[in-house]
Design an enzyme around this catalytic site. Structure first.
Site, PDB file in Angstrom:
ATOM      1  N   ILE A 286       0.845  -1.190   0.000  1.00  0.00           N
ATOM      2  CA  ILE A 286       0.000   0.000   0.000  1.00  0.00           C
ATOM      3  C   ILE A 286       0.883   1.243   0.000  1.00  0.00           C
ATOM      4  O   ILE A 286       1.898   1.298   0.674  1.00  0.00           O
ATOM      5  CB  ILE A 286      -0.895   0.004   1.250  1.00  0.00           C
ATOM      6  CG1 ILE A 286      -1.778  -1.242   1.268  1.00  0.00           C
ATOM      7  CG2 ILE A 286      -1.763   1.260   1.296  1.00  0.00           C
ATOM      8  CD1 ILE A 286      -2.538  -1.427   2.558  1.00  0.00           C
TER       9      ILE A 286
ATOM     10  N   GLU B  11      -1.155  -9.657  -1.348  1.00  0.00           N
ATOM     11  CA  GLU B  11      -2.037  -9.461  -0.197  1.00  0.00           C
ATOM     12  C   GLU B  11      -3.215  -8.565  -0.577  1.00  0.00           C
ATOM     13  O   GLU B  11      -4.375  -8.901  -0.382  1.00  0.00           O
ATOM     14  CB  GLU B  11      -1.239  -8.835   0.931  1.00  0.00           C
ATOM     15  CG  GLU B  11      -2.050  -8.369   2.112  1.00  0.00           C
ATOM     16  CD  GLU B  11      -1.172  -7.720   3.166  1.00  0.00           C
ATOM     17  OE1 GLU B  11      -0.326  -8.439   3.721  1.00  0.00           O
ATOM     18  OE2 GLU B  11      -1.312  -6.509   3.426  1.00  0.00           O
TER      19      GLU B  11
END
Length: 447
Positions: A221, A245
């Site tokens: 992220i 993920e």
């Protein structure tokens, strides 16, 4: 078999559904974009008659209504597996506490280590003709929650994409105790990524040059992983795969341009595998009923053994800061929790164990603090209370806008020398002095 009659029998209102919740109960709210909404409003309306209701969830995209009632802390507490900006703000106000965790272990926590859920409230996609409700993009541990929950309530949101999976991506109506249909369905979307900065682009260019055709990708992220994804979407690389993920918009861009095919993957060839997804509406539209994508539980997706089974596994992750020993902090500002451990360590380890794999830790060399002062992300030692997300023994490549270094096999002296070489020039001399005081600067070390 027709499940219409069973659906009608279990269909109820949010107000009726939450009546099952008692003082002292553990309640699950779901995860990220599929956190419950109408059920949250209904539970908040009951707040004054309840006390010590303990809620689990994480990566919130809205402030739950239960925290907007008078004296909320006397009635509800929230335990977060991973902080978003909203979780972080609520934690500062005393509503939320963080649960330290490797994301890959959460399903086992539910099955073995934490108090069983009294009530699981999960937002799901509409039921299919076989009686299954898809967990949508947020199914990383929902199956484990359902296994141990004493009472299961699903909140049907027809704006949630139906995400196909290999296993544990849905719950059958026979396991559900109550069904609530969301009154005004909507999808929680993230805003489009901010434009990449010159620093982001410089780091991304270094990393993209290290990625071969047929590589399998994990993007973390943040701005830099997004910049890498954007640059990859404009590249001439071929046959990239996805085992990640979090599934983000840049994967959609690469797939639509034919860069992602997954044909070279050792596991689940041709499928983009992910534990959860969050992004713009474009992402949700792409995932909906798409057999090229595979939602799977996080204890599979983030299993180091599964990650490392992919040849040329490429892991790209952001950090907060790191020290000259190679210890990485990706989740706190001193003692203040910012985000969470997530699966970063799993991918750092898994990518290195992969045949031809590479793990990249990336960051800007500096940032500006609240006073507008320039601060180095490479530190002599981590600030007191900082979390060590990745240990010094696990780090492979570290990249800033000033270059890339490989810490594998490097001594303490060599680590200090390498990391100082990619620090911002304004801080290098001070870092050398600090390294000398710490006994990790050799007289032959040079920058």
């Amino acid at each position: 078999m027709d499940f219409t009659k069973e659906y009608e029998q279990k269909l109820t209102t949010a107000e009726n559904a939450v009546k099952v919740i008692k003082p002292g109960d553990w309640v699950d709210y779901g995860w990220n974009m599929a956190t419950v909404h109408d059920l949250d409003i209904a539970l908040a309306a009951r707040g004054q008659e309840l006390h010590d209701v303990k809620i689990r969830g994480g990566v919130l995209m809205e402030v739950p209504e239960v925290f907007k009632i008078p004296n909320s802390k006397e009635h509800f507490s929230f335990y977060s597996w991973h902080y978003s900006g909203i979780d972080r703000k609520l934690a500062k106000e005393g509503f939320i506490t963080y649960v330290p965790v490797r994301y890959s272990e959460i399903p086992r926590y539910y099955r073995e280590n934490v108090e069983p859920m009294d009530v699981a409230m999960l937002q799901v996609a509409p039921m299919d003709k076989h009686g299954f409700f898809s967990f949508g993009p947020s199914g990383s541990m929902e199956a484990a929650i359902c296994e141990r929950a004493k009472h299961i309530i699903v909140e049907v949101n027809d704006k949630i994409p139906r995400c196909l999976g290999g296993f544990q991506a849905e719950v059958h109506i026979s396991k559900v105790d109550a069904i609530v249909e969301m009154k005004e369905p909507y999808a929680r979307c993230m805003p489009a990524s901010r434009p990449a900065t010159d620093v982001d682009k410089a780091v991304a260019k270094i990393i993209v040059n290290e990625i071969p055709n047929g590589a399998c990708l994990q993007l973390g992220i943040g701005g830099m992983p997004n910049a890498v994804g954007s640059l990859l979407a404009e590249s001439d690389l071929k046959d990239l795969g996805v085992h990640t993920e979090m599934y983000v918009d840049s994967f959609v861009d690469m797939a639509e341009k034919g860069i992602i095919t997954g044909t070279k993957k050792q596991l689940n060839p041709g499928r983009q595998v992910y534990a959860f997804a969050c992004g713009t509406q474009k992402l949700y539209d792409y995932l909906d009923d798409n057999p090229a994508c595979m939602a799977a539980p996080v204890d599979y997706v983030n299993d180091v053994r599964v990650i490392s089974a992919h040849d040329n596994m490429i892991s790209i992750n952001n950090i907060v800061n790191m020290d000259l020993y190679g210890q990485v902090n990706a989740e706190s500002n001193g003692i203040r929790q910012i985000t969470g451990a997530g699966g970063q360590l799993d991918y750092v380890m898994g990518a290195y164990l992969s045949k031809g794999g590479k793990s990249f830790i990336c960051c800007s060399s500096t940032f500006k603090d609240k006073a507008g002062e320039l601060q180095s992300r490479i530190l002599p030692i981590l600030h007191p209370g900082s979390t060590v997300t990745d240990t010094r023994a696990n780090i492979q490549y570290v990249v800033t806008e000033y270059g890339m270094v490989n810490l594998k096999g490097a001594s303490l002296w060599e680590r200090a020398e390498k990391l100082i070489s990619i620090a911002h020039p304004n801080f290098r001399e001070q870092l050398i002095q600090d390294a000398e005081k710490q006994g990790i600067w050799h007289r032959s070390s040079k920058i």
